[in-house]
Motif scaffolding. Structure first.
Motif, PDB file in Angstrom:
ATOM      1  N   SER A   1       1.116  -1.259  -0.066  1.00 22.06           N
ATOM      2  CA  SER A   1      -0.158  -0.153   0.014  1.00 22.06           C
ATOM      3  C   SER A   1       0.930   1.262  -0.026  1.00 22.06           C
ATOM      4  O   SER A   1       2.159   1.261   0.415  1.00 22.06           O
ATOM      5  CB  SER A   1      -1.017   0.044   1.362  1.00 22.06           C
ATOM      6  N   LEU A   2       0.290   2.194  -0.523  1.00 26.34           N
ATOM      7  CA  LEU A   2       0.902   3.616  -0.509  1.00 26.34           C
ATOM      8  C   LEU A   2      -0.139   4.531   0.297  1.00 26.34           C
ATOM      9  O   LEU A   2      -1.390   4.517  -0.278  1.00 26.34           O
ATOM     10  CB  LEU A   2       1.113   4.094  -1.908  1.00 26.34           C
ATOM     11  N   VAL A   3       0.545   5.597   1.059  1.00 29.49           N
ATOM     12  CA  VAL A   3      -0.140   6.429   1.490  1.00 29.49           C
ATOM     13  C   VAL A   3       0.402   7.816   1.304  1.00 29.49           C
ATOM     14  O   VAL A   3       1.636   8.225   1.383  1.00 29.49           O
ATOM     15  CB  VAL A   3      -0.507   6.242   3.109  1.00 29.49           C
ATOM     16  N   TRP A   4      -0.430   8.867   0.643  1.00 29.01           N
ATOM     17  CA  TRP A   4      -0.013   9.949   0.498  1.00 29.01           C
ATOM     18  C   TRP A   4      -0.654  11.135   1.585  1.00 29.01           C
ATOM     19  O   TRP A   4      -1.810  10.709   1.940  1.00 29.01           O
ATOM     20  CB  TRP A   4      -0.519  10.848  -0.944  1.00 29.01           C
ATOM     21  N   ARG A   5      -0.314  12.543   1.540  1.00 30.18           N
ATOM     22  CA  ARG A   5      -0.793  13.284   2.425  1.00 30.18           C
ATOM     23  C   ARG A   5      -0.856  14.535   1.369  1.00 30.18           C
ATOM     24  O   ARG A   5      -0.026  14.976   0.933  1.00 30.18           O
ATOM     25  CB  ARG A   5       0.068  13.505   3.594  1.00 30.18           C
ATOM     26  N   GLY A   6      -2.159  15.223   1.450  1.00 31.26           N
ATOM     27  CA  GLY A   6      -2.626  16.360   0.612  1.00 31.26           C
ATOM     28  C   GLY A   6      -2.799  17.377   1.697  1.00 31.26           C
ATOM     29  O   GLY A   6      -2.937  17.229   2.803  1.00 31.26           O
ATOM     30  N   PRO A   7      -3.340  18.754   1.109  1.00 31.54           N
ATOM     31  CA  PRO A   7      -3.673  19.643   2.077  1.00 31.54           C
ATOM     32  C   PRO A   7      -4.778  19.349   2.901  1.00 31.54           C
ATOM     33  O   PRO A   7      -5.607  18.479   2.331  1.00 31.54           O
ATOM     34  CB  PRO A   7      -4.092  20.862   0.945  1.00 31.54           C
ATOM     35  N   PRO A   8      -4.877  19.871   3.894  1.00 33.12           N
ATOM     36  CA  PRO A   8      -5.906  19.530   4.921  1.00 33.12           C
ATOM     37  C   PRO A   8      -7.339  19.955   4.529  1.00 33.12           C
ATOM     38  O   PRO A   8      -8.308  19.268   4.580  1.00 33.12           O
ATOM     39  CB  PRO A   8      -5.652  20.350   6.038  1.00 33.12           C
ATOM     40  N   GLY A   9      -7.585  21.178   3.562  1.00 31.92           N
ATOM     41  CA  GLY A   9      -8.888  21.581   3.254  1.00 31.92           C
ATOM     42  C   GLY A   9      -9.477  21.065   2.049  1.00 31.92           C
ATOM     43  O   GLY A   9     -10.659  21.192   1.843  1.00 31.92           O
ATOM     44  N   ALA A  10      -8.832  20.305   1.309  1.00 31.08           N
ATOM     45  CA  ALA A  10      -9.190  19.876   0.100  1.00 31.08           C
ATOM     46  C   ALA A  10      -9.371  18.312   0.025  1.00 31.08           C
ATOM     47  O   ALA A  10      -8.129  17.518  -0.109  1.00 31.08           O
ATOM     48  CB  ALA A  10      -8.250  20.144  -1.225  1.00 31.08           C
ATOM     49  N   VAL A  11     -10.392  17.829   0.028  1.00 29.30           N
ATOM     50  CA  VAL A  11     -10.542  16.342   0.132  1.00 29.30           C
ATOM     51  C   VAL A  11     -11.093  15.764  -0.878  1.00 29.30           C
ATOM     52  O   VAL A  11     -11.921  16.280  -1.914  1.00 29.30           O
ATOM     53  CB  VAL A  11     -11.796  16.005   1.172  1.00 29.30           C
ATOM     54  N   LEU A  12     -10.238  14.749  -1.597  1.00 32.75           N
ATOM     55  CA  LEU A  12     -10.739  13.837  -2.922  1.00 32.75           C
ATOM     56  C   LEU A  12     -11.722  13.138  -2.457  1.00 32.75           C
ATOM     57  O   LEU A  12     -11.534  12.393  -1.666  1.00 32.75           O
ATOM     58  CB  LEU A  12      -9.463  13.570  -3.269  1.00 32.75           C
ATOM     59  N   ASP A  13     -12.636  12.786  -3.151  1.00 29.80           N
ATOM     60  CA  ASP A  13     -13.662  11.681  -3.225  1.00 29.80           C
ATOM     61  C   ASP A  13     -12.940  10.495  -3.498  1.00 29.80           C
ATOM     62  O   ASP A  13     -11.901  10.444  -4.338  1.00 29.80           O
ATOM     63  CB  ASP A  13     -14.935  11.685  -3.847  1.00 29.80           C
ATOM     64  N   GLN A  14     -13.399   9.083  -2.824  1.00 25.16           N
ATOM     65  CA  GLN A  14     -12.772   8.001  -3.272  1.00 25.16           C
ATOM     66  C   GLN A  14     -13.213   7.882  -4.908  1.00 25.16           C
ATOM     67  O   GLN A  14     -14.246   8.135  -5.343  1.00 25.16           O
ATOM     68  CB  GLN A  14     -13.510   6.911  -2.652  1.00 25.16           C
TER      69      GLN A  14
END
Length: 96
Positions: free
Chosen positions: A49-62
């Protein structure tokens, strides 16, 4: 192309571009870990598995997103939002 954990481990800590609705978001690869080895179709595969961290306010839908990094060919990955941590929103892709 078949992706492997070995391809991503050296990229932990680096930024990837995720294509979203004609634009891009930057997410940092924060984890690349082995899940288990599995026997199938006469060969051994290493699931990871790979885990990324993006900006806190911008949520990507599955969903499926084009993920770009200069060291890899473009790839369409199914990303699942894991939720936030203290530094941003986390997303995971699992390779089986």
């Amino acid at each position: 192309m078949s992706f492997s954990l070995d391809m991503f481990e050296p990229l932990v800590g680096q930024d990837f571009r995720i294509v979203v609705d004609g634009g891009e978001r930057i997410a940092t690869l924060i984890e690349a870990c082995s899940l288990r080895e599995a026997q199938g179709a006469g060969r051994l595969s290493r699931q990871f598995s790979l885990v990324w961290r993006g900006p806190p306010g911008a949520v990507l839908d599955q969903g499926i997103y084009r993920v770009l990094h200069p060291a890899l060919p473009p790839q369409d990955l199914f990303l699942v939002c894991l939720g936030p941590d203290a530094q941003g929103m986390r997303y995971e892709a699992v390779f089986t």
